[in-house]
Design a protein around this motif. Structure first.
Motif, short mmCIF file in Angstrom:
data_model
loop_
_atom_site.label_atom_id
_atom_site.label_comp_id
_atom_site.label_asym_id
_atom_site.label_seq_id
_atom_site.Cartn_x
_atom_site.Cartn_y
_atom_site.Cartn_z
N SER A 1 66.99 41.73 59.56
CA SER A 1 66.33 41.83 58.27
C SER A 1 66.54 40.55 57.47
CB SER A 1 66.87 43.04 57.48
OG SER A 1 66.26 43.13 56.23
N ASP A 2 65.48 40.12 56.79
CA ASP A 2 65.56 38.91 55.98
C ASP A 2 66.13 39.19 54.59
OD1 ASP A 2 64.45 37.45 58.06
OD2 ASP A 2 62.39 37.81 57.37
N ASP A 3 65.68 40.26 53.97
CA ASP A 3 66.11 40.62 52.63
C ASP A 3 67.10 41.77 52.69
OD1 ASP A 3 64.41 38.70 51.58
OD2 ASP A 3 62.72 40.10 51.48
N ALA A 4 68.16 41.64 51.90
CA ALA A 4 69.16 42.70 51.88
C ALA A 4 68.69 43.91 51.09
CB ALA A 4 70.47 42.18 51.30
N ILE A 5 67.82 43.70 50.10
CA ILE A 5 67.27 44.81 49.31
C ILE A 5 65.99 45.29 50.00
CG2 ILE A 5 66.38 45.50 47.07
CD1 ILE A 5 68.14 43.36 45.82
N ILE A 6 66.02 46.51 50.48
CA ILE A 6 64.97 47.02 51.38
C ILE A 6 63.84 47.61 50.54
CG2 ILE A 6 64.53 48.54 53.33
CD1 ILE A 6 67.65 48.52 53.69
N THR A 7 62.63 47.17 50.82
CA THR A 7 61.44 47.68 50.14
C THR A 7 60.43 48.28 51.09
OG1 THR A 7 60.46 45.47 50.21
CG2 THR A 7 61.72 46.05 48.25
N ASP A 8 60.48 47.93 52.38
CA ASP A 8 59.54 48.44 53.38
C ASP A 8 60.00 49.80 53.88
OD1 ASP A 8 57.57 48.80 55.22
OD2 ASP A 8 58.19 47.20 56.56
N THR A 9 59.07 50.74 53.97
CA THR A 9 59.42 52.10 54.38
C THR A 9 59.95 52.14 55.80
OG1 THR A 9 57.71 52.93 52.92
CG2 THR A 9 58.58 54.45 54.56
N ASN A 10 59.35 51.36 56.73
CA ASN A 10 59.81 51.37 58.11
C ASN A 10 61.24 50.85 58.21
OD1 ASN A 10 57.34 52.35 59.10
ND2 ASN A 10 56.46 50.28 59.15
N LYS A 11 61.56 49.81 57.44
CA LYS A 11 62.92 49.30 57.46
C LYS A 11 63.90 50.28 56.82
CE LYS A 11 61.74 44.38 57.56
NZ LYS A 11 61.90 43.06 56.91
N VAL A 12 63.39 51.07 55.87
CA VAL A 12 64.26 52.09 55.28
C VAL A 12 64.68 53.10 56.33
CG1 VAL A 12 64.35 53.98 53.62
CG2 VAL A 12 63.34 51.80 52.96
N ILE A 13 63.74 53.53 57.16
CA ILE A 13 64.05 54.50 58.21
C ILE A 13 65.08 53.92 59.18
CG2 ILE A 13 63.09 55.83 60.12
CD1 ILE A 13 60.46 55.89 58.56
N ASN A 14 64.86 52.67 59.60
CA ASN A 14 65.81 52.04 60.53
C ASN A 14 67.18 51.87 59.88
OD1 ASN A 14 63.81 51.89 62.46
ND2 ASN A 14 63.23 49.79 61.93
N THR A 15 67.20 51.54 58.57
CA THR A 15 68.48 51.36 57.88
C THR A 15 69.24 52.67 57.77
OG1 THR A 15 67.52 49.54 56.60
CG2 THR A 15 69.55 50.53 55.77
N LEU A 16 68.54 53.74 57.45
CA LEU A 16 69.21 55.03 57.35
C LEU A 16 69.77 55.47 58.70
CD1 LEU A 16 66.78 56.96 54.97
CD2 LEU A 16 68.95 55.86 54.40
N ASN A 17 69.01 55.27 59.76
CA ASN A 17 69.51 55.60 61.09
C ASN A 17 70.65 54.68 61.51
OD1 ASN A 17 67.69 57.82 62.39
ND2 ASN A 17 66.25 56.43 61.42
N SER A 18 70.59 53.42 61.07
CA SER A 18 71.69 52.51 61.35
C SER A 18 72.96 52.96 60.64
CB SER A 18 71.31 51.09 60.93
OG SER A 18 72.39 50.21 61.11
N LEU A 19 72.82 53.48 59.42
CA LEU A 19 73.98 54.02 58.73
C LEU A 19 74.56 55.22 59.47
CD1 LEU A 19 73.06 53.81 54.94
CD2 LEU A 19 74.90 52.62 56.11
N CYS A 20 73.70 56.01 60.07
CA CYS A 20 74.19 57.14 60.88
C CYS A 20 75.00 56.64 62.08
CB CYS A 20 73.02 58.01 61.34
SG CYS A 20 72.18 58.89 60.01
N VAL A 21 74.51 55.53 62.71
CA VAL A 21 75.25 54.94 63.82
C VAL A 21 76.60 54.41 63.33
CG1 VAL A 21 75.24 53.14 65.58
CG2 VAL A 21 73.14 54.40 65.07
N GLU A 22 76.59 53.74 62.16
CA GLU A 22 77.84 53.25 61.58
C GLU A 22 78.79 54.41 61.29
OE1 GLU A 22 80.64 50.63 59.73
OE2 GLU A 22 78.94 50.22 61.05
#
Length: 857
Positions: free
Chosen positions: A574-595
């Motif tokens: 990801s280029d920006d730390a503040i997420i605005t794209d919906t698709n990146k939000v989904i990946n970020t939430l799932n990444s938090l689940c992995v974390e």
């Protein structure tokens, strides 16, 4: 005329001359005024809550007073005790007695010495009672509490008690010459006199018994003359010690005392001042009591009993009474203790050699932001408008009387935004009868919104919250600079603002553990998010806290992009730390689940239940970093507009949010979810059940209020930061602290200009199922960059484990899994074998290098 008549006339003329002297009249007046003050003060202290309101109603004949001297006594008690120096006012009455005797030339007191002692205790006693009672009641008075509060803010509670104790000790040392040498000499003199007198009292024979009896009487009379001075010294020395070491436990609200308005229906009294910062939690007197009450006891048993060591040998051997066998038993136990403490000894050796692990060394020169970055809005003390209070009280009482609702008592608590009127209905009045009159009370008071709390939790009253005509703003600087926030020991302190009683309100995000916020547009929801983030930035180091920010509106959280290398977390690609794209939000939430899953694995291997225990063990060097252990910072997920995500992504967002809300608390991942529309299709039952802490700003309808709080009330708020906070037990009304955009910009610039990490905190990689390659479709040209290194590790250890690749190569779970799939597709390892490690198909590194050479060609 006879002699008797002449003597009578002469005596009457002498008495008239005596009474006509101004000196005698003044002296008797001072003594009489001293008596009036004393009995007025005693009567006022017995009924001060009821009589305090009589001070300003001297000419109202309809109001009766219970003071011995009537309304004059109420007025004197209110002026001297409540509004001045508390119980030290009795010293003023004593001084009038002293002045009266001086004027009458009665040498009962030493004038200058008495005045000096009195002035010392007039200054010392109000501060002492203010420190003990925290302003509750009238013992300290207004001046005593204010002086104590000022000293406490400058030198702290420990310094305040040290000053009080040092001053009284210095007073007694100077007054009674309590030096060690003088005390020792006085004790020696007393012992010598006592021994001499006892020897002289011993009868030598029956002939001198009468002489000895006379001597005994002389000794008794001399001892009776010495007793008063000894008693005076004992009383003066021990009295302050008792007050200091054993204060009576008083459960009072911190801040200025909340004074009931009246026990009558026709009067109302308000606090004189309500804007004081809260006292530190660690009170010196409380800590002293704890040390005195919980003194550890020294065990007197055997070493086995002292260390609670139970023998593992059979009962028959334990019952042998030979001392030689007892000695053998002790020798056998010692190696067991050494074996059990072997790991602790190793960690202690590392601590002795290198010290405790300090997670702040990566940014050792990082400076926490100063309070001066926030704007100072000047004086924020609450002004008391007595006319407004009296008008509202009369309207409430009159309206309730019109509906045949009698009131036994009413009192007011003034807050920054609203005033809480607490009423006690008469016996036989139903609570529902008052709750139904909410709209009628709002109409009668011409107020924006009236909220009735019937009954108030933990009190036998009914609360009516009425908005103030001139509300007071609560700035972020005032709550950040408060003692409560600066001295807090919370893990993730969040300061919302001030309560209705003008106390700074804080909560621990790690114990909430997640926060759900809702409110209509323009009612202060975004300011509330900024207040939460600001309070966390002021207390936590970048190595201790990371933010994952989701901002579908793209403008609310963009101010925090400057602190990306310090506090923000993002996906590796990801280029920006503040997420605005919906698709990146989904990946970020799932990444938090992995974390979250990875952190649970680390906690399981470390035998810890939560993040705090794990980090403590890692700091004490009890966890080996070579096994994948690392210091774990808190991660806070902030979602500004949750309704937009639900509308665009639906279940793909709801499921990871619900999973994080259910499980992520123990591993230090916390959620702050905000939405403008708290409807049931946005805040579903699965999400709502895992968010016990909720903050509601003003909403449009009572249905939205019930959705977010499970009760009405949020629709009656007045906006501009007025909010209700529900912690799972009770609902509190707060005025959210205001932090403006320029203040956030200055805070972000101050942090961003300092040296940070190389990049933002990287979350584990997450690849969706539709983009993952299947096993068997291996292409040598698309192999991972770490494919060959992973193959060498697998072959050298002969263990096909994905977790081992994570530890050795420091990879995320998903990337290590993809490399393992490529190793399987290329024929280096076998297929998945459940809980067992995969079979390694290549036996040595030489064969592996030939295999890799063939793949390159």
């Amino acid at each position: 005329m006879d002699k008797n008549t002449q003597n009578t006339q002469q005596e009457s003329s002498d008495k008239g001359k005596f009474l006509s002297k101004p000196r005698v009249f003044s002296g008797l007046t001072c003594i009489l005024f001293s008596v009036v003050l004393t009995f007025s003060f005693v009567s006022y202290l017995m009924n001060w809550k009821a009589d305090q309101s009589q001070a300003g109603t001297m000419l109202d004949k309809s109001i009766k007073s219970s003071n011995l001297f009537g309304k004059l006594g109420d007025w004197l008690g209110n002026i001297f005790i409540f509004e001045s120096i508390g119980v030290a006012s009795f010293i003023i009455a004593f001084l009038f007695l002293v002045f009266g005797t001086i004027i009458l030339k009665k040498k009962m007191f030493k004038p200058w010495k008495t005045v000096g002692h009195s002035l010392f205790f007039i200054c010392w006693l109000p501060i002492l009672f203010g420190a003990i009672t925290k302003g509750q009641g009238v013992l300290s008075g207004v001046y005593g509490y204010q002086i104590m509060d000022s000293l406490n803010s400058m030198i702290g509670s420990v310094g305040l008690w040290l000053v009080l104790v040092a001053s009284i000790l210095l007073y007694f040392i100077l007054e009674f010459n309590l030096r060690p040498s003088s005390i020792k000499s006085k004790l020696n003199d007393i012992n010598e006199n006592t021994i001499g007198k006892v020897k002289s009292m011993m009868p030598s024979s029956d002939e001198n018994f009468e002489a000895d009896e006379e001597l005994i009487e002389e000794i008794e009379t001399s001892e009776q003359e010495e007793i008063p001075s000894k008693i005076k010294v004992t009383e003066v020395v021990e009295k302050p010690t008792v007050k200091f070491t054993e204060p009576e436990p008083v459960n009072v609200p911190k801040g200025f005392p909340e004074v009931p308005v009246s026990t009558n229906l026709d009067t109302i009294v308000t606090p004189n001042q309500t804007s004081f910062y809260e006292e530190p939690k660690n009170d010196f007197s409380q800590s002293l009591n704890i040390n005195l009450n919980t003194r550890p006891t020294i065990p007197t048993s055997t070493p086995e009993q002292a260390f609670d060591i139970k023998p593992t040998t059979p009962t028959s051997t334990a019952t042998v009474t030979a001392p030689q066998e007892n000695i053998k038993f002790n020798v056998e136990v010692a190696p067991v203790i050494d074996i059990l403490d072997d790991s602790d000894k190793k960690s202690q050796e590392l601590v002795d050699k290198h010290g405790l692990y300090d997670h702040r060394l990566d940014l050792a020169k990082f400076q926490m932001p100063p309070v001066e970055l926030l704007k100072d809005y000047g004086n924020e003390e609450i002004s008391v408008n007595k006319d407004e209070l009296e008008e509202n009280k009369n309207k409430i009482v009159g309206l309730l009387k019109n509906f045949n609702v009698g009131i036994a008592e009413i009192k007011a608590t003034i807050g920054p935004t609203v005033t809480l009127y607490e009423i006690v209905p008469e016996a036989g009045i139903r609570v529902s009868a008052i709750k139904k009159l909410q709209d009628d009370i709002a109409l009668n008071l011409s107020a924006l919104g009236i909220r009735i709390i019937a009954p108030m939790p933990g009190k036998g009253t009914i609360g009516i919250e009425v908005p103030r005509k001139n509300p007071t703003m609560v700035s972020m600087r005032s709550v950040i600079a408060s003692h409560k926030f600066q001295n807090t020991d919370m893990d993730l302190p969040v300061v919302f603002g001030k309560t209705i009683s003008n106390e700074v309100f804080m909560a621990d995000l790690s114990k909430m553990p997640h926060l759900l916020m809702a409110g209509a547009t323009g009612q202060g929801k975004s300011v509330g998010i900024n207040a939460i983030l600001t309070s966390l930035l002021y207390k936590k180091h970048p190595s201790e806290l990371k933010f994952v920010m989701v901002d579908p509106k793209k403008v609310e959280l963009s101010l925090y992009s400057k602190i990306e290398r310090h506090y923000l977390a993002k996906l590796p690609d990801s280029d920006d730390a503040i997420i605005t794209d919906t698709n990146k939000v989904i990946n970020t939430l799932n990444s938090l689940c992995v974390e979250m899953d990875q952190r649970y694995d680390l906690l399981k291997n470390a035998f810890c239940k939560n993040l705090k225990e794990y980090n403590k063990k890692f700091t004490e060097r009890k966890l080996n970093p070579e096994n994948g252990h690392r210091y774990l910072p808190y991660i806070v997920l902030v979602v500004d507009e949750f309704a937009d995500l639900i509308m665009t992504a639906g279940k793909e967002v709801e499921l990871p949010i619900a999973r994080l809300a259910q499980l992520a608390r123990a591993v230090g991942i916390h959620l702050i979810v905000a939405t403008q529309r708290p409807s049931v299709n946005v805040i579903t039952g699965m999400i709502k059940a895992n968010f016990p802490a909720r903050a509601a700003f003003r909403v449009i309808s009572s249905v939205d209020s019930r959705t977010i709080l499970d009760s009405p009330g949020a629709d009656q708020l007045i906006g501009k930061g007025d909010m209700l906070y529900f912690n799972g037990n009770e609902i509190l009304r707060l005025q959210c602290a205001f932090v403006d955009t320029p203040e956030v910009e200055r805070l972000a610039e101050f942090i961003g200009e300092q040296k940070g990490y190389a990049s933002a905190f990287l979350l584990p990689e997450y690849v969706s199922e539709d983009s993952t390659s299947t096993v068997g479709a291996f292409d040598p040209n698309e192999k991972d960059a770490l494919f060959e290194d992973a193959a060498r590790i697998i072959v050298s250890t002969q263990q096909g484990s994905t977790s081992m690749l994570q530890r050795q190569l420091k990879l995320g779970y998903n990337r290590a899994g993809r490399i393992m799939d490529q190793l399987e597709a290329s024929g280096i390892v076998g297929g998945f074998n459940g809980a067992k490690a995969r079979e390694v198909l290549i036996s040595d590194l030489h064969s592996l290098e030939q295999f890799l050479e063939d793949l390159r060609s």
